[in-house]
Design an enzyme around this catalytic site. Sequence first.
Site, PDB file in Angstrom:
ATOM      1  N   GLU A 274       0.819  -1.217   0.000  1.00 49.16           N
ATOM      2  CA  GLU A 274       0.000   0.000   0.000  1.00 49.16           C
ATOM      3  C   GLU A 274       0.850   1.263   0.000  1.00 49.16           C
ATOM      4  OE1 GLU A 274      -2.600  -0.725   3.384  1.00 49.16           O
ATOM      5  OE2 GLU A 274      -3.958  -1.874   2.112  1.00 49.16           O
ATOM      6  N   ASP A 353      -8.334  -8.929   4.489  1.00 54.29           N
ATOM      7  CA  ASP A 353      -8.127  -7.776   5.351  1.00 54.29           C
ATOM      8  C   ASP A 353      -9.243  -7.642   6.386  1.00 54.29           C
ATOM      9  OD1 ASP A 353      -7.067  -5.513   6.400  1.00 54.29           O
ATOM     10  OD2 ASP A 353      -7.500  -4.209   4.700  1.00 54.29           O
ATOM     11  N   GLU A 381     -12.626  -1.784  12.065  1.00 48.93           N
ATOM     12  CA  GLU A 381     -12.568  -1.159  10.738  1.00 48.93           C
ATOM     13  C   GLU A 381     -13.683  -1.637   9.815  1.00 48.93           C
ATOM     14  OE1 GLU A 381      -8.831  -1.648   8.705  1.00 48.93           O
ATOM     15  OE2 GLU A 381      -9.601  -0.761   6.862  1.00 48.93           O
TER      16      GLU A 381
HETATM   17  C1  GCU Z   1      -5.989  -2.035   5.831  1.00 51.09           C
HETATM   18  C2  GCU Z   1      -6.368  -0.690   6.349  1.00 51.09           C
HETATM   19  C3  GCU Z   1      -5.232   0.281   6.259  1.00 51.09           C
HETATM   20  C4  GCU Z   1      -3.992  -0.322   6.921  1.00 51.09           C
HETATM   21  C5  GCU Z   1      -3.707  -1.687   6.346  1.00 51.09           C
HETATM   22  C6  GCU Z   1      -2.585  -2.424   7.072  1.00 51.09           C
HETATM   23  O1  GCU Z   1      -5.797  -1.985   4.443  1.00 51.09           O
HETATM   24  O2  GCU Z   1      -7.489  -0.208   5.653  1.00 51.09           O
HETATM   25  O3  GCU Z   1      -5.624   1.461   6.886  1.00 51.09           O
HETATM   26  O4  GCU Z   1      -2.913   0.515   6.769  1.00 51.09           O
HETATM   27  O5  GCU Z   1      -4.829  -2.488   6.448  1.00 51.09           O
HETATM   28  O6  GCU Z   1      -2.898  -3.364   7.786  1.00 51.09           O
HETATM   29  O7  GCU Z   1      -1.431  -2.083   6.924  1.00 51.09           O
END
Ligand code: GCU
Length: 666
Positions: A274, A353, A381
């Site tokens: 990400e 997730d 979340e």
């Molecule tokens: C999910 C979440 C993110 C977080 C990521 C992670 O995608 O939405 O906010 O950073 O998990 O676990 O690193």
Amino acid sequence: MKNYADLWLGYRKIEDPGDTSLLKKFCISGVAESDKVVVNAVSELRTGLKAMLGIEPDIVFGSAGAPVSINSGKDMQDAEEYTVSIRDEGLAIDSKSGAGILYGVFDILRNVACGGDVRSIYASEKKVRPSNPLRMLNHWDNMSGDIERGYSGNSFFFENDDIVINERTEDYARLIASVGINGVVINNVNVKNAASYLITDRFFDKVAKLGEIFAGYGIRLFLSLNYASTIEIGGLDSADPLDEKVIAWWKTKMAEIFEKIPTLGGFLVKADSEGRPGPFTYGRTQADGANMLADIVKEHGGIIIWRCFVYNCKQDWRDRKTDRARAGYDNFMPMDGDYHDNVILQIKNGPMDFQIREPISPLLGGLKKTNQMLEVQIAQEYTGHQIDLCYLIPEFKEILGFRTYCSEDRDTVADIISGETFGSRFSGIAAVTNTGNDFNWTGNYLAGANLFGFGRLAFDTELSSEQIAEEFVRMTISRDDAVVKEIVGILLPSREIYERYTSPLGIGWMVTPGVHYGCSVDGYEYDRWGTYHRADHLGIGVDRSDKGTGYAMQYNEPNASVYNDPEKCPDELVLFFHHLPYTHKLHSGKTVIQHIYDTHFEGYEEARELAKKWSTLKGKVDDEIFENVSERFERQLANAREWCDQVNSYFFRKSGIPDEKGRQIW
Ligand code: GCU
């Protein structure tokens, strides 16, 4: 007056305690009286007994063993063992470490607070060894003060790019130590902006101070690390783990960090995920990255916790073999055995997730030669943002009890993460935490049950969801048996109810993108083939069998064969693994479409029932708690109604199949 609640450490007065003679005298042995954790334990014992029973106990010390320095491995877990027994008409607490004494004290205080009969509880010696070496909370707190996926206010660690240390910091350490937490990561895994400087002079003193406060409660402080610190703050042009300049920079940096923050346990790293930097940028493996850091922190007693949440968030589903669920295993399995012994791979419970229902990650039970740690999420979340009630301990029990078939015996997730299956020195469990600076810490008072429960379960994986819920309610809300029964009855089914009005059969992801609260059936859509649910007019679900993406084959047998076959796959996961016609009959005898209609209508009604039960507690629980939870239930019902309507009408329109019970679908 504190501006935050005491939660389960409120030590409310016990009006009619019965025989309390045993609680007037204590003998603590195995540790030095001057050990900071022991000093805190004694003070807690005095505070708790005074407040609940008006008792000021006599406390004597027996002989002390050699001091144990706090570390993160199995030897610490051994030292954390404690016994409580009745001796000389008083209670004796023995342990090799201050932390063990502290846990013994909290054991006693919990039993008193829950109204237990101490004489019978400790009639025969009670010996307790924590189930897991590492029991951690991961904060996703940013230094600006906001919290990624935070639903209960802002950070109590950070504000305006600075560290906050006050009375709440110490009380937080007490709270989490009281349920057995022994590690905490204070900053977000996405390490950006000021957080990159936590490992510089700018913040050393304050981080060291935090580390000391935590150490006083047997908790090790960890930091999330920016993998590209060499570039971000080091002035280099590379973060290549095999580059000599990079290695040299880290050597100097780590020596400085551990000298300035002597209580530091190590680092948590999110790499190549990400948008976060990582070794892939340099054509290196995850093992190259993790091992480089691990080798350097080793001489300082540090460990590297490396996350397996590595996937390509820009991938295109046009190729039907591409599957995000496969990514963890595909990225990490080939290097099993290559990770050095002070690296732990931290694995999210499911392959995607933190959806309300996912299969267990096949890395757990796949990896056999690598230290492993389970990551769950108590920050809600995808499970209702601490507005909707979702007591997650039943889910965690399922995860821990899952048989991976990785060995002849001791093959459950609980066995693996305890270190028992493969004899690992470093292992354990972490939760992305749900706290913030709200008065009650977790937004919804009842979400506190997940914080309490995670710690209790991490410490003793044998406890039942019900026992944990009951302890939470007795300690935090009321000791009245009828009230306790009612609230436990509200907590226990709440996860399944949430699942029913949101995403049944393992489909997941029908949430508002980005926010992750509220229904948006097609929200997560990638291209012309793919929403995450892959629904068309004939059917729904993702084919992850050997004829589809092949994900099911990542499991050990017999799990692979069970998941691979729609006739054998458990109903609750069947759409995770298979694309099925709406008319497919489930094991329950219902068709897929009827199951969707029924669960949504019923889930909404069940949520209403929960709210109705709660409304009967007015006047029986503290007004502030009553109002807080009532207001949340109001919002939950609106959310559940919306989910029910949207999902049912979406699938009615898509399939053209009416509800066989003739209910109104809007
Ligand atoms: C999910 C979440 C993110 C977080 C990521 C992670 O995608 O939405 O906010 O950073 O998990 O676990 O690193």
